[in-house]
Design a protein around this motif. Structure first.
Motif, PDB file in Angstrom:
ATOM      1  N   ARG A  85     -21.274 -98.184 -25.715  1.00 43.78           N
ATOM      2  CA  ARG A  85     -20.288 -98.179 -24.630  1.00 43.78           C
ATOM      3  C   ARG A  85     -19.378 -96.956 -24.669  1.00 43.78           C
ATOM      4  O   ARG A  85     -18.920 -96.491 -23.633  1.00 43.78           O
ATOM      5  N   THR A  86     -19.074 -96.432 -25.845  1.00 40.48           N
ATOM      6  CA  THR A  86     -18.142 -95.307 -25.934  1.00 40.48           C
ATOM      7  C   THR A  86     -18.826 -93.953 -25.879  1.00 40.48           C
ATOM      8  O   THR A  86     -18.161 -92.929 -25.968  1.00 40.48           O
ATOM      9  N   ASN A 141     -20.233 -92.267 -23.393  1.00 41.88           N
ATOM     10  CA  ASN A 141     -19.838 -91.454 -22.243  1.00 41.88           C
ATOM     11  C   ASN A 141     -18.356 -91.569 -21.924  1.00 41.88           C
ATOM     12  O   ASN A 141     -17.904 -91.080 -20.901  1.00 41.88           O
ATOM     13  N   SER A 142     -17.616 -92.193 -22.800  1.00 46.41           N
ATOM     14  CA  SER A 142     -16.195 -92.401 -22.569  1.00 46.41           C
ATOM     15  C   SER A 142     -15.400 -91.168 -22.977  1.00 46.41           C
ATOM     16  O   SER A 142     -15.767 -90.439 -23.896  1.00 46.41           O
ATOM     17  N   THR A 143     -14.305 -90.951 -22.291  1.00 47.67           N
ATOM     18  CA  THR A 143     -13.409 -89.863 -22.666  1.00 47.67           C
ATOM     19  C   THR A 143     -12.297 -90.359 -23.583  1.00 47.67           C
ATOM     20  O   THR A 143     -11.512 -89.560 -24.074  1.00 47.67           O
ATOM     21  N   ALA A 144     -12.247 -91.676 -23.797  1.00 42.65           N
ATOM     22  CA  ALA A 144     -11.235 -92.246 -24.691  1.00 42.65           C
ATOM     23  C   ALA A 144     -11.533 -91.822 -26.128  1.00 42.65           C
ATOM     24  O   ALA A 144     -12.682 -91.565 -26.485  1.00 42.65           O
ATOM     25  N   ARG A 167     -12.600 -91.876 -29.734  1.00 42.43           N
ATOM     26  CA  ARG A 167     -13.506 -92.750 -30.472  1.00 42.43           C
ATOM     27  C   ARG A 167     -12.897 -93.202 -31.793  1.00 42.43           C
ATOM     28  O   ARG A 167     -13.301 -94.212 -32.339  1.00 42.43           O
ATOM     29  N   THR A 227     -11.307 -96.642 -31.446  1.00 37.41           N
ATOM     30  CA  THR A 227     -12.324 -97.694 -31.395  1.00 37.41           C
ATOM     31  C   THR A 227     -12.878 -97.966 -32.787  1.00 37.41           C
ATOM     32  O   THR A 227     -13.035 -99.114 -33.192  1.00 37.41           O
TER      33      THR A 227
END
Length: 109
Positions: A77-78, A80-83, A85, A88
């Motif tokens: 889930r992470t 392609n995330s810009t948050a 890592r 997480t």
């Protein structure tokens, strides 16, 4: 391909952290007076010497594989995330260690 790579990376970290958490907390349980609170989950959990129900087999499988699967799903889930890592990963690490600590505090003798 990026998702698969991150998923495998997170899964590897999850496996190592699960293994080390179970090992460290098992050693800690030998030094403390466990269980810390009474539950109805007492009994024999030794697969070789006791009659273990199907529910307990499922619980043992979840104990071994659930944190690693959750780590792999989080990596997927992470990807392609810009948050960040790292947040997480720290949250997952805290959850994994807490999972094994609660298990040993509730069940282990």
């Amino acid at each position: 391909m990026k998702r698969v790579g991150w998923s495998i990376a997170y899964m590897c970290v999850g496996m190592v952290l699960s293994w080390q958490s179970a090992l460290w907390i098992s050693r800690l349980s030998q030094r403390l007076s466990w269980p810390l609170f009474m539950t109805r989950w007492r009994g024999c959990w030794d697969i070789e010497h006791c009659d273990v129900s199907a529910f307990r087999y499922a619980f043992i499988a979840a104990f071994i594989f659930a944190p690693t699967i959750i780590w792999a799903m989080a990596g997927f889930r992470t990807a392609n995330s810009t948050a960040p890592r790292i947040g997480t990963a720290l949250l997952l690490a805290l959850g994994t260690v807490s999972f094994y600590m609660i298990f040993y505090a509730a069940i282990w003798r």
